[in-house]
Write an enzyme that holds these catalytic residues in place. Structure first.
Site, PDB file in Angstrom:
ATOM      1  N   LYS A  94       8.032  37.389 -47.997  1.00 29.55           N
ATOM      2  CA  LYS A  94       8.028  38.722 -47.390  1.00 29.55           C
ATOM      3  C   LYS A  94       8.087  39.846 -48.428  1.00 29.55           C
ATOM      4  CE  LYS A  94       8.005  37.517 -42.995  1.00 29.55           C
ATOM      5  NZ  LYS A  94       6.864  37.866 -42.105  1.00 29.55           N
ATOM      6  N   GLU A 116      10.782  45.761 -38.284  1.00 24.03           N
ATOM      7  CA  GLU A 116      11.228  44.785 -37.302  1.00 24.03           C
ATOM      8  C   GLU A 116      11.492  43.478 -38.033  1.00 24.03           C
ATOM      9  OE1 GLU A 116       7.714  43.099 -38.487  1.00 24.03           O
ATOM     10  OE2 GLU A 116       7.970  45.217 -37.977  1.00 24.03           O
ATOM     11  N   SER A 382       7.089  28.792 -47.588  1.00 28.98           N
ATOM     12  CA  SER A 382       7.147  30.235 -47.344  1.00 28.98           C
ATOM     13  C   SER A 382       8.519  30.830 -47.615  1.00 28.98           C
ATOM     14  CB  SER A 382       6.729  30.544 -45.910  1.00 28.98           C
ATOM     15  OG  SER A 382       7.571  29.872 -44.987  1.00 28.98           O
TER      16      SER A 382
END
Length: 395
Positions: A94, A116, A382
């Protein structure tokens, strides 16, 4: 050959039949401004240097490509590689996107950012870069996700962000996104919205994809050094789809097989799953057209996954287009299979993956008999599993 448009998205923000802008008129100007900022930044050498510097010296890129020999032997395969996004600052992919978007926010002159979050990793990454740049930060998070991701809530708060609980609807990512959009509509003049995945109205799916494509670009270079050629098979989990598209995008014109793994939850026939591309139909959610989980009347259905990061009833429009084109295959694994996948990677390779990543590992084991023994395989890790230890520790 696959029927993929040469340029996605088109000038109107569509990836084939998907994407676009379905938003209140209040936001059209803000989206036009964002697209203009991004187009300028793409050709601005100082922006590109700042982005590359932060990715290298702050996020910790490039991330390693780790050869997983014990996992490969278990699967009776010759070579399995893991792309280690879990080693990024904040513990997941991210940060790649939030660094890019915070630089755009800084360029815009706006003093406040909002986001969010589901599993909390995007919220943590946004709070991190906001602190780095000295901007005010509010993060919307569903109450259910706040309960199962308490560690990430505490991290965001320590970084100076306000975590705003969402008590409506499912109290998960879908409703957190809805609340963030409402905030943006109200405060559009001084607020920059950092979306965390390849979803939402144009130009967000394009921007997030481009910032996350560093994953696949590095894999391509690393595989050429390690093996002298491109991989044969790329596997990544898919919720909204940013880590997957980040891996896949640089390989779309190659011969590599790509598989995105969704959450089958309690089973596809149970109705309690988040397998949007596997079982969904086209519709409109959060400002764009994509595949959605919906009933016969077009109402968005509840999604379920043991993983907060995959617990979303929509998916990015580019993934929707790639499904229709047949370029990427999408499949799913259940909650129980994902838990087993996490334990497998932990015990064979000493890597505790995020629950999202565990879905991709589980699929690799499940489908191993159908994969050529000499295939060059890359799985995108990830994120790391610290945030999920409460779930992993359950009997």
């Amino acid at each position: 050959m696959w029927n993929i448009p040469q340029s996605m998205p088109d000038l109107h923000g569509y990836f084939g039949a998907y994407g676009g802008r379905f938003v209140p008129e209040t936001l059209i100007g803000a989206l036009d401004e964002l697209e203009g900022l991004y187009r300028e930044a793409q050709s601005d050498d100082s922006f590109q240097r700042a982005l590359e510097d932060m990715l290298r010296t702050y996020a910790g890129r490039p991330t390693p490509l780790t050869r997983a020999d014990r996992l490969a032997r278990h699967l009776k395969k010759q070579r399995v590689y893991l792309k280690r996004e879990d080693l990024c600052h904040t513990g997941a992919h991210k940060i790649n996107n939030t660094i890019g978007q915070i630089l755009l926010a800084q360029r815009s002159g706006k003093s406040r950012v909002i986001a969010e979050t589901g599993a909390g990793q995007h919220g943590v990454a946004t709070a991190t870069v906001a602190a780095r740049m000295g901007l005010s930060c509010d993060v919307y998070m569903g109450e259910e996700d706040m309960e199962r991701q308490k560690l990430n809530v505490r991290r965001m708060e320590m970084l100076g962000a306000r975590v705003l609980p969402v008590r409506s609807g499912t109290r998960t990512l879908k409703d957190a996104t809805s609340e963030a959009i409402r905030d943006w509509v109200t405060n559009v003049r001084d607020t920059f919205y950092i979306i965390g995945s390849v979803v939402g109205p144009h130009p967000y799916p394009m921007i997030v994809r481009d910032f996350q494509s560093v994953i696949g670009l590095e894999v391509r270079e690393q595989m050429l050094r390690a093996e002298g050629r491109d991989p044969d098979l790329l596997i990544a989990c898919v919720g909204g789809g940013s880590n997957a598209i980040g891996l896949f995008a640089p390989f779309l014109q190659s011969s590599a097989t790509m598989i995105g793994i969704e959450a089958a939850g309690l089973g596809l026939e149970s109705g309690h799953h988040a397998a949007t591309l596997t079982r969904g139909l086209p519709g409109i959610l959060h400002g764009s057209r994509s595949y959605l989980l919906q009933d016969d009347d077009g109402q968005v259905q509840l999604a379920h996954s043991i993983s907060a990061g995959l617990d979303y009833p929509g998916v990015g429009p580019e993934h929707s287009a790639l499904k229709d084109a047949g370029r990427v295959t999408y499949d799913s694994v259940t909650d129980d299979e994902a838990l087993a996948g996490a334990r497998l990677l932990a015990r064979l390779e000493g890597i505790i993956p995020a629950l999202e990543t565990a879905h991709a590992i589980a699929y690799l084991e499940k489908m191993s008999p159908d994969i050529a023994d000499d295939a060059l395989i890359v799985v995108n890790v990830s994120g790391r599993g610290d945030k999920d230890m409460t779930t992993y520790a359950r009997p």
